[in-house]
Design a protein around this motif. Sequence first.
Motif, short mmCIF file in Angstrom:
data_model
loop_
_atom_site.label_atom_id
_atom_site.label_comp_id
_atom_site.label_asym_id
_atom_site.label_seq_id
_atom_site.Cartn_x
_atom_site.Cartn_y
_atom_site.Cartn_z
N MET A 1 0.84 -1.21 0.00
CA MET A 1 0.00 0.00 0.00
C MET A 1 0.87 1.26 0.00
SD MET A 1 -3.01 1.14 -0.06
CE MET A 1 -3.37 2.87 -0.16
N LYS A 2 1.90 1.24 0.87
CA LYS A 2 2.76 2.41 0.97
C LYS A 2 3.47 2.67 -0.37
CE LYS A 2 4.93 3.21 4.89
NZ LYS A 2 5.91 3.15 5.98
N ARG A 3 3.85 1.53 -1.02
CA ARG A 3 4.56 1.66 -2.29
C ARG A 3 3.64 2.26 -3.36
NH1 ARG A 3 7.06 -3.41 -5.61
NH2 ARG A 3 7.93 -2.21 -7.34
N HIS A 4 2.40 1.75 -3.38
CA HIS A 4 1.44 2.27 -4.37
C HIS A 4 1.18 3.76 -4.14
CE1 HIS A 4 0.01 -2.06 -4.96
NE2 HIS A 4 0.60 -1.66 -6.08
N ALA A 5 1.02 4.11 -2.88
CA ALA A 5 0.76 5.51 -2.56
C ALA A 5 1.93 6.39 -2.98
CB ALA A 5 0.50 5.66 -1.05
N PHE A 6 3.13 5.89 -2.72
CA PHE A 6 4.31 6.68 -3.10
C PHE A 6 4.37 6.86 -4.61
CE2 PHE A 6 8.69 6.78 -4.61
CZ PHE A 6 9.12 7.94 -4.00
N LEU A 7 4.16 5.73 -5.32
CA LEU A 7 4.23 5.82 -6.79
C LEU A 7 3.14 6.74 -7.34
CD1 LEU A 7 4.99 2.10 -7.70
CD2 LEU A 7 6.53 4.07 -7.94
N PHE A 8 1.95 6.65 -6.76
CA PHE A 8 0.85 7.50 -7.21
C PHE A 8 1.19 8.97 -6.97
CE2 PHE A 8 -3.08 9.84 -6.22
CZ PHE A 8 -3.76 9.66 -7.42
N SER A 9 1.65 9.26 -5.76
CA SER A 9 1.96 10.66 -5.42
C SER A 9 3.09 11.19 -6.29
CB SER A 9 2.36 10.76 -3.94
OG SER A 9 1.39 10.18 -3.14
N PHE A 10 4.15 10.40 -6.39
CA PHE A 10 5.29 10.84 -7.19
C PHE A 10 4.89 11.04 -8.64
CE2 PHE A 10 9.04 10.06 -9.81
CZ PHE A 10 9.92 10.97 -9.27
N GLY A 11 4.08 10.09 -9.14
CA GLY A 11 3.64 10.17 -10.53
C GLY A 11 2.82 11.43 -10.79
N MET A 12 1.91 11.73 -9.86
CA MET A 12 1.08 12.92 -10.03
C MET A 12 1.92 14.19 -10.07
SD MET A 12 -2.14 12.19 -10.33
CE MET A 12 -2.90 13.76 -9.97
N VAL A 13 2.84 14.30 -9.13
CA VAL A 13 3.68 15.50 -9.06
C VAL A 13 4.56 15.60 -10.31
CG1 VAL A 13 5.55 16.62 -7.79
CG2 VAL A 13 3.63 15.61 -6.56
N PHE A 14 5.11 14.47 -10.73
CA PHE A 14 5.97 14.46 -11.91
C PHE A 14 5.20 14.92 -13.15
CE2 PHE A 14 7.88 12.41 -15.61
CZ PHE A 14 9.19 12.83 -15.48
N ILE A 15 4.00 14.35 -13.31
CA ILE A 15 3.19 14.71 -14.48
C ILE A 15 2.86 16.21 -14.46
CG2 ILE A 15 0.89 14.44 -15.51
CD1 ILE A 15 1.07 11.47 -14.64
N VAL A 16 2.46 16.69 -13.29
CA VAL A 16 2.07 18.10 -13.19
C VAL A 16 3.24 19.01 -13.51
CG1 VAL A 16 1.41 19.88 -11.53
CG2 VAL A 16 0.13 17.75 -11.63
N PHE A 17 4.43 18.71 -12.95
CA PHE A 17 5.59 19.56 -13.19
C PHE A 17 6.03 19.51 -14.65
CE2 PHE A 17 7.76 21.76 -9.74
CZ PHE A 17 6.91 21.48 -8.69
N GLN A 18 6.01 18.33 -15.23
CA GLN A 18 6.53 18.17 -16.58
C GLN A 18 5.57 18.66 -17.65
OE1 GLN A 18 9.61 17.09 -17.76
NE2 GLN A 18 10.08 17.49 -15.61
N ALA A 19 4.30 18.47 -17.38
CA ALA A 19 3.34 18.72 -18.46
C ALA A 19 2.44 19.92 -18.20
CB ALA A 19 2.47 17.46 -18.64
N CYS A 20 2.78 20.73 -17.18
CA CYS A 20 1.84 21.77 -16.76
C CYS A 20 1.48 22.72 -17.90
CB CYS A 20 2.37 22.52 -15.55
SG CYS A 20 4.03 23.15 -15.71
N GLU A 21 2.45 23.07 -18.72
CA GLU A 21 2.17 24.06 -19.77
C GLU A 21 1.17 23.54 -20.80
OE1 GLU A 21 5.57 25.87 -21.52
OE2 GLU A 21 6.48 26.32 -19.58
N HIS A 22 1.12 22.20 -20.94
CA HIS A 22 0.18 21.63 -21.92
C HIS A 22 -1.27 21.75 -21.47
CE1 HIS A 22 3.45 20.13 -24.34
NE2 HIS A 22 4.00 19.63 -23.25
N PHE A 23 -1.46 22.06 -20.21
CA PHE A 23 -2.82 22.18 -19.68
C PHE A 23 -3.25 23.63 -19.54
CE2 PHE A 23 -1.38 18.01 -18.48
CZ PHE A 23 -2.49 17.22 -18.66
N GLU A 24 -2.47 24.52 -20.12
CA GLU A 24 -2.79 25.94 -20.03
C GLU A 24 -3.34 26.44 -21.36
OE1 GLU A 24 0.77 27.82 -18.58
OE2 GLU A 24 0.78 26.55 -16.78
N PRO A 25 -4.14 27.50 -21.35
CA PRO A 25 -4.75 27.98 -22.60
C PRO A 25 -3.68 28.42 -23.61
CG PRO A 25 -5.75 29.03 -20.68
CD PRO A 25 -4.56 28.31 -20.18
N VAL A 26 -3.89 28.07 -24.84
CA VAL A 26 -2.93 28.47 -25.87
C VAL A 26 -3.18 29.93 -26.24
CG1 VAL A 26 -2.70 26.15 -26.81
CG2 VAL A 26 -4.45 27.68 -27.71
N ALA A 27 -2.17 30.54 -26.79
CA ALA A 27 -2.29 31.94 -27.21
C ALA A 27 -3.17 32.02 -28.46
CB ALA A 27 -0.91 32.50 -27.51
#
Lengths: 398, 408
Positions: A1-27
């Motif tokens: 459970m702890k491992r899954h939670a860690f992977l989920f949390s890490f994955g979410m943060v990684f995706i948000v940091f890496q892909a954040c600009e793709h979720f913003e309105p285009v010019a």
Amino acid sequence: MKRHAFLFSFGMVFIVFQACEHFEPVAPAENALLDGPVEGLSPAENIRFLKGDVAFNDDVFTASNGLGPLFVATTCGTCHPGDGKGHPFTTLTRFGQYDGTGNQYAHLGGPQLQHRALPGFAPEVLPDNVGFSKLTPPANTGLGFLDAVRDADIMAWADPNDNDGDGISGVPNWIVMKEYITARDGTIEHEGKYIGRFGKKAAAYDLHQQTAQAYNEDIGITSTYEPMDTHSGLLIDPEITDQTIHDVVFYLKTLKAPIPRAAHRDEIISGKAVFEQIGCAKCHRSEMKTGDSPIAAIANKTFHPYTDLLLHDMGADLDDGYTEGSATTSEWRTPALWGLGLSKFSQGGDYFLLHDGRAKSIDEAILWHGGEAANARAQYKSLTSTEKNKLIQFLESL
Amino acid sequence: MKKMYMISIMVLLSFTTIAQIDATLLKRVTQDTVAMKLNMDAVYNRPFLTMAKIPVALGGYVEANWQHLGTDGISEGHQFQMRRLTLFVASSIYKRIKFLSEIEFEDGTKEINIEFASVDIEFHPLFNLRGGIVMNPIGSFNQNHDGPKWEFIDRPISATQMLPATWSNVGFGVFGKLYRKEWVYAYEMYLTNGFDDQIVSNEENKTFLPASKKNPDRFEESFNGVPLVTAKVALGKRQVGEVGVSYMGGVYNKFQDDGLVIDKKRRVHVFALDFSTTLPFLSTWLNAEAAWVKVDVPNTYSQHYGRNQMGAFVDLVQPVFKGTVFGFERSVLNVALRTEYVDWNKSRFEETGTHIREDVLAVVPGLSWRPTAQTVIRLNYRYQWQTDLFGNPASKTAGFQIGFSSYF
């Protein structure tokens, strides 16, 4: 459970940091916007542009920093949203001048009506039986290019005696230059007067005059250039710095020219041909060239404003009984048509065209033309609906 | 004049009270901050720590976050923000006499405010006197705004930009509660200093009640000498929820100075309706607040400054997992959704008869994880449409926010 939670949390943060600009309105597409600087400004010029942008669009005037007490608008950007044409909410009313002898109603608040006032103050009201014009604020885009056109070129387009016999006789508006204005190189003087080129009647010599007067007459802000308080008539301390005026002038000079849209489409090309065929282009000149300019990005450039910067008699229907400079009451400076198709995106989704916003469509605006444009209007009326449609598509593409 | 008599009576009554130590604050108390109580209890519904036998309890909370937001293709990039650090000091002065204060540092030390500093004297559960710097009970958020209680990093726009939360003023008032079986009836009423004319003369270029918070003298003197009246009634039922109706109103402008009349009295009225409940079976928490602002703006002034405003937000929070995560035995994972809207100017243009727009709509889905009830880690995605006065195409802002908020 702890491992899954860690992977989920890490994955979410990684995706948000890496892909954040793709979720913003285009010019929005560059040609869908009127604001933005001309290409080719240096970093130092970009800094000046941004300072002017802030002063123009973000500086809000209130009672505490000089607003009024009589005014029309509280910011520059209110009259020119997105640097486009203004909404009837900020329509200006100017009154009290019928010819070149000057304003007869300066003692009653002329030439501009300030119809709004700070609490406790009474706004101006239009005197009885006075001639007046309502003026929709124009778009700001490409003004630096118009400012850099040589006087000699404007004079070359003038035809005061209609020597070519086409029924069109454009003339410059000869105005008295404000004492704080520095004349352009090559400026032409005629009996102590100079060629105006900004404003609906071409009564402003350059963007410096236009800016200082707009602060004063539209917002009630005094400067070292226009130090008279519009309420008391007294000369008072400046409420804005010279630097801010210069920054705004630089901003206006370096706003890009509107970029045409879909110019390659067959309907647009055909519409342009109709535009030239029926004589619109005789006043709405498609091409001009700038002269020398300290701003390299606008020096010696060819551009396409669809104006000739000259006054034309537009007939009785557009004669409001008010004028400025040497213009007659029925004469108006040919408005630049560039950016016309984007007007409704700064006017709240509707068109408010012609000098006072009376025309709610391009078709209606054309039909109001008279005087020197009567022949072009007659030819427009004789077009088929397909031809009219192509012409309007062309105008909306500008 | 009646209001002045009331204030005088309240002040005199406060001198007659006999003080004793309230034992409850001598204990180390950690409260369950997500358990439902009335919003008016929020100032005391916080975890406090006490030290030895000193009758003073300390507490506070901290909020920090990262965000990456873009507007129409232009982004300010990665932003790390220390939104606020808030310190509470509570003291039991005597039996049924309490003092509580809240000092907030926002955006580092950009803003330092005393949000609450009042003495409460209980004469009867239905009649308590409160005096000092009080939070005007308009809506629910202004009373119940602690960061760790919320699943969203940004505070609601309607509560903080249209209503001026957090909105505190110097004044006095009374409050009380009545319990009947599963029902709770509550009321509050205060007379305080109020707004000033910055609400219709400000850098926002719109009617903006929070502009009055910039007046540095407002804790020292009233702008116009007329008290702001704030009153709220609330009704709660265990297992059902709470509904509150509140009003705040007074004169906002300076109508005379040095004995000379300089304008007529111009009033501001604010009405708010708040509601919260936890739905049965799913345990979905629903919290909503709507408010209406009405301001007497001079007819000859700019239409920028709206006479009527309306705003609302609705939060839905659904727990999806309760259990042990990373060794936190009672942690809770929630999915959440906020929808919020503010119409800054509900009038029509005099020139065209068309609606004045100037509105904002935002949708904020999010995830929150609470390792304990006092701490929340939040991931939000905000998408916001903002329309100008004329109704031109809306500017769009969107992006992610990650942050935490915790009591300490």
